[in-house]
Design a protein around this motif. Structure first.
Motif, mmCIF file in Angstrom:
data_model
loop_
_atom_site.group_PDB
_atom_site.id
_atom_site.type_symbol
_atom_site.label_atom_id
_atom_site.label_comp_id
_atom_site.label_asym_id
_atom_site.label_seq_id
_atom_site.Cartn_x
_atom_site.Cartn_y
_atom_site.Cartn_z
ATOM 1 N N UNK A 115 -6.945 3.008 2.115
ATOM 2 C CA UNK A 115 -7.912 2.387 3.017
ATOM 3 C C UNK A 115 -9.288 3.043 2.940
ATOM 4 N N UNK A 116 -9.324 4.215 2.310
ATOM 5 C CA UNK A 116 -10.555 5.000 2.382
ATOM 6 C C UNK A 116 -11.617 4.475 1.410
ATOM 7 N N UNK A 117 -12.808 5.046 1.533
ATOM 8 C CA UNK A 117 -13.922 4.638 0.657
ATOM 9 C C UNK A 117 -14.054 5.592 -0.520
ATOM 10 N N UNK A 118 -13.148 6.549 -0.636
ATOM 11 C CA UNK A 118 -13.292 7.563 -1.703
ATOM 12 C C UNK A 118 -13.141 6.904 -3.062
ATOM 13 N N UNK A 119 -13.931 7.411 -4.026
ATOM 14 C CA UNK A 119 -13.982 6.694 -5.286
ATOM 15 C C UNK A 119 -13.467 7.417 -6.519
ATOM 16 N N UNK B 260 -8.273 3.615 -8.891
ATOM 17 C CA UNK B 260 -7.449 2.702 -9.710
ATOM 18 C C UNK B 260 -6.160 2.304 -8.972
ATOM 19 N N UNK B 261 -5.397 3.267 -8.399
ATOM 20 C CA UNK B 261 -4.230 2.829 -7.624
ATOM 21 C C UNK B 261 -4.591 1.855 -6.501
ATOM 22 N N UNK B 262 -5.745 2.106 -5.856
ATOM 23 C CA UNK B 262 -6.149 1.211 -4.769
ATOM 24 C C UNK B 262 -6.397 -0.198 -5.320
ATOM 25 N N UNK B 263 -7.034 -0.255 -6.513
ATOM 26 C CA UNK B 263 -7.265 -1.574 -7.113
ATOM 27 C C UNK B 263 -5.935 -2.240 -7.483
ATOM 28 N N UNK B 264 -4.998 -1.410 -7.951
ATOM 29 C CA UNK B 264 -3.680 -1.973 -8.299
ATOM 30 C C UNK B 264 -3.014 -2.541 -7.044
ATOM 31 N N UNK B 265 -3.144 -1.813 -5.948
ATOM 32 C CA UNK B 265 -2.528 -2.296 -4.696
ATOM 33 C C UNK B 265 -3.181 -3.605 -4.244
ATOM 34 N N UNK B 266 -4.498 -3.706 -4.426
ATOM 35 C CA UNK B 266 -5.174 -4.980 -4.057
ATOM 36 C C UNK B 266 -4.681 -6.097 -4.972
ATOM 37 N N UNK B 267 -4.609 -5.803 -6.239
ATOM 38 C CA UNK B 267 -4.140 -6.784 -7.223
ATOM 39 C C UNK B 267 -2.730 -7.261 -6.872
ATOM 40 N N UNK B 268 -1.849 -6.325 -6.541
ATOM 41 C CA UNK B 268 -0.468 -6.700 -6.192
ATOM 42 C C UNK B 268 -0.419 -7.485 -4.887
ATOM 43 N N UNK C 167 1.644 9.207 -5.868
ATOM 44 C CA UNK C 167 1.608 10.465 -5.106
ATOM 45 C C UNK C 167 0.298 10.634 -4.334
ATOM 46 N N UNK C 168 -0.077 9.580 -3.641
ATOM 47 C CA UNK C 168 -1.277 9.628 -2.795
ATOM 48 C C UNK C 168 -0.858 9.436 -1.346
ATOM 49 N N UNK C 169 -1.842 9.532 -0.433
ATOM 50 C CA UNK C 169 -1.526 9.243 0.972
ATOM 51 C C UNK C 169 -1.831 7.777 1.254
ATOM 52 N N UNK C 170 -1.138 7.233 2.234
ATOM 53 C CA UNK C 170 -1.401 5.834 2.599
ATOM 54 C C UNK C 170 -2.879 5.662 2.949
ATOM 55 N N UNK D 296 0.838 -1.216 0.000
ATOM 56 C CA UNK D 296 0.000 0.000 0.000
ATOM 57 C C UNK D 296 0.866 1.258 0.000
ATOM 58 N N UNK D 297 1.917 1.229 0.825
ATOM 59 C CA UNK D 297 2.768 2.428 0.939
ATOM 60 C C UNK D 297 3.496 2.710 -0.375
ATOM 61 N N UNK D 298 4.037 1.664 -0.978
ATOM 62 C CA UNK D 298 4.782 1.841 -2.236
ATOM 63 C C UNK D 298 3.855 2.328 -3.353
ATOM 64 N N UNK D 299 2.662 1.736 -3.400
ATOM 65 C CA UNK D 299 1.733 2.125 -4.464
ATOM 66 C C UNK D 299 1.290 3.578 -4.241
ATOM 67 N N UNK D 300 1.005 3.919 -2.980
ATOM 68 C CA UNK D 300 0.580 5.294 -2.684
ATOM 69 C C UNK D 300 1.690 6.279 -3.064
ATOM 70 N N UNK D 301 2.909 5.919 -2.705
ATOM 71 C CA UNK D 301 4.058 6.778 -3.004
ATOM 72 C C UNK D 301 4.207 6.976 -4.521
ATOM 73 N N UNK D 302 4.084 5.884 -5.248
ATOM 74 C CA UNK D 302 4.256 5.919 -6.706
ATOM 75 C C UNK D 302 3.208 6.824 -7.360
#
Ligand SMILES: Nc1ncnc2c1ncn2[C@@H]1O[C@H](COP(=O)(O)OP(=O)(O)OP(=O)(O)O)[C@@H](O)[C@H]1O
Length: 460
Positions: free
Chosen positions: A388-392, A398-406, A381-384, A373-379
């Protein structure tokens, strides 16, 4: 047939070369039943008796075998291992189905050296003694409890229930207890077997009408060592049978020692009367060893196998393989066998190359969802917290989905666990995320590039 003779001759030469570079017990355990089924140009097919041996040889000795063929033939070959014949034979006999690769992986592959070398009826590996066991803070309690049971069977803790992840020494300690008791009382009836074997024997006893004999065998022992009781899960008739075996032994004050990959109350579909009995005596766990213990284990094993290995290489292996002592030992044997076959001293670069599969697997185990999660957020440029949030909005979703996929690709966490780690989502959300990313990777170059880049840095 001259071609067959040539093939046999070649195989004999390769086998003899392997027998010289591998420790005798390893050779006996894995290579005596290996057959050469076909040599066709650059392709060699070897046959084994069962899926587990296929898996283990494939995982540990394929490079070594290929090198030996290359040395004889003068050109590189590709070696594959087949257990088709054995599987067909088993199917024809309508015995238990041969384990699939997936089953083998999830059912914690165990080198058959544990049972290949038997000590009398007890079925104990002679190498699994207390003397050969390296005590670390991870195994101190388990070791002390085993020693207590070995010194006072049925007098200290009964039953002793030992749980822990695969490859951490549970079987080793059970065998050590068995050896110790037999040393003091050679006439003691000590029996070791896995709960799977208990199950299979019970089924055969029903089929062959020999239940009385089966019951006599297991209800008249002094020490019963049953490995991997988690496999009793969901098998009602076996649980019933085991319940009575347990009661008989316990009432006659005979020692019972059980192992499992998890605590009894976490074994799904295990009758509560068994769960409670498993907790009557002492329950103790065994954890992964720390770095110093891993180094000590490697040194001890190197000494046993007569390997001359540098501190640098020992430290390298100990640093990279942390969670499984069986893999630690497998890695040691692999690099040392290679070095003795090629007559080359070992260096880190060679070790990295030889152990690339194991290192990748170990990295997978060590990586956790939080880091992803941290690496994907960093890449992106989002916050950790965006992970975890519900924002859509798409730039977050999409980054959140990528982090789940990874997280699914690079760790062993289940869909539920991944969902939980992403702000308590359900497993359906994770499945959806993985599908979305799969589609995006196919359709969108920039997503594909990002996913590949992240996978790469996270796997290092
Ligand atoms: N503390 C230790 N000292 C020396 N060798 C060890 C130690 N712990 C484990 N080993 C070795 O590691 C290998 C795997 O151990 P073992 O088979 O006992 O694991 P396990 O916990 O029973 O695994 P599984 O759950 O897969 O049955 C064996 O060769 C064993 O001798």
């Amino acid at each position: 047939m001259p071609q067959l003779t040539e093939q046999n001759l070649l195989w004999e030469k390769v086998r003899s070369e392997l027998s010289q570079v591998l420790p005798n017990d390893i050779f006996q355990s894995w290579f005596t039943d290996l057959e050469c089924l076909d040599v066709n140009g650059e392709n060699v097919v070897l046959g084994v008796q069962n899926a587990f041996t296929a898996y283990w040889i494939n995982d540990n000795y394929l490079d070594l075998i290929a090198k030996s063929f290359q040395a004889e033939l003068g050109h590189p070959v590709s070696v594959s291992i087949s257990n088709d014949r054995a599987a067909k034979k088993e199917e024809a006999a309508k015995v238990e189905p041969a384990p699939t690769r997936e089953r083998l992986v999830t059912e914690t592959p165990r080198p058959r050296v544990n049972t290949a070398k038997k000590s009398g009826d007890a079925n104990l590996n002679p190498r699994n003694t207390f003397e050969n066991f390296v005590i670390g803070s991870n195994s101190q309690l388990a070791h002390a409890a085993s020693i207590a049971v070995a010194h006072a069977p049925a007098g200290a803790y009964n039953p002793l229930f030992l749980y822990g992840e695969t490859g951490l020494g549970k079987t080793h300690l059970m065998h050590a207890v068995g050896h110790h008791i037999l040393q003091n009382r050679p006439d003691a009836r000590v029996v070791y077997l896995s709960s799977e074997k208990f199950t299979n024997e019970f089924i055969s006893a029903i089929q062959e009408n020999t239940l009385t004999k089966f019951r006599q065998r297991y209800r008249n022992v002094d020490v019963l060592l049953i490995d991997d009781v988690q496999f009793l899960s969901g098998k009602e008739r076996i649980q019933e049978e085991f319940f009575h075996t347990f009661n008989d032994l316990f009432e006659s004050q005979k020692q019972i020692f059980l192992s499992s990959d998890r605590p009894a109350n976490e074994i799904a579909k295990l009758e509560s009367r068994l769960v409670s009995r498993f907790q009557w005596g002492l329950v103790t766990d065994i954890q992964a060893p720390d770095f110093e213990t891993r180094v000590a284990i490697l040194r001890k094993k190197a000494l046993q196998h007569n390997y001359d290995i540098s501190d640098e290489v020992v430290n390298f292996i100990a640093k990279h393989i942390a969670k499984n002592i069986r893999r630690l030992e497998g890695a040691l044997i692999k690099v040392c066998s290679y070095s003795s076959l090629t007559n080359k001293p070992l260096n880190i670069a060679t070790c990295e190359q030889l152990l690339s599969d194991v290192l990748m697997e170990a990295a997978k185990q060590q990586l956790n969802i939080d880091t992803i999660q941290k690496k994907v957020a960093e890449y992106f440029e989002l916050r950790h917290s965006d992970m975890l949030s519900r924002r859509r909005p798409a730039h977050i979703a999409v980054p959140r989905q990528i982090a789940m996929y990874l997280s699914r690709e690079l760790t062993k966490h289940s869909l539920q666990e991944v969902g939980e780690a992403f702000g308590g989502r359900d497993h359906g959300t994770v499945i959806h995320a993985c599908k979305q990313v799969d589609n995006l990777v196919e359709q969108d170059d920039s997503v594909r590039h990002s996913v590949e880049y992240l996978k790469n840095i996270l796997s290092k």
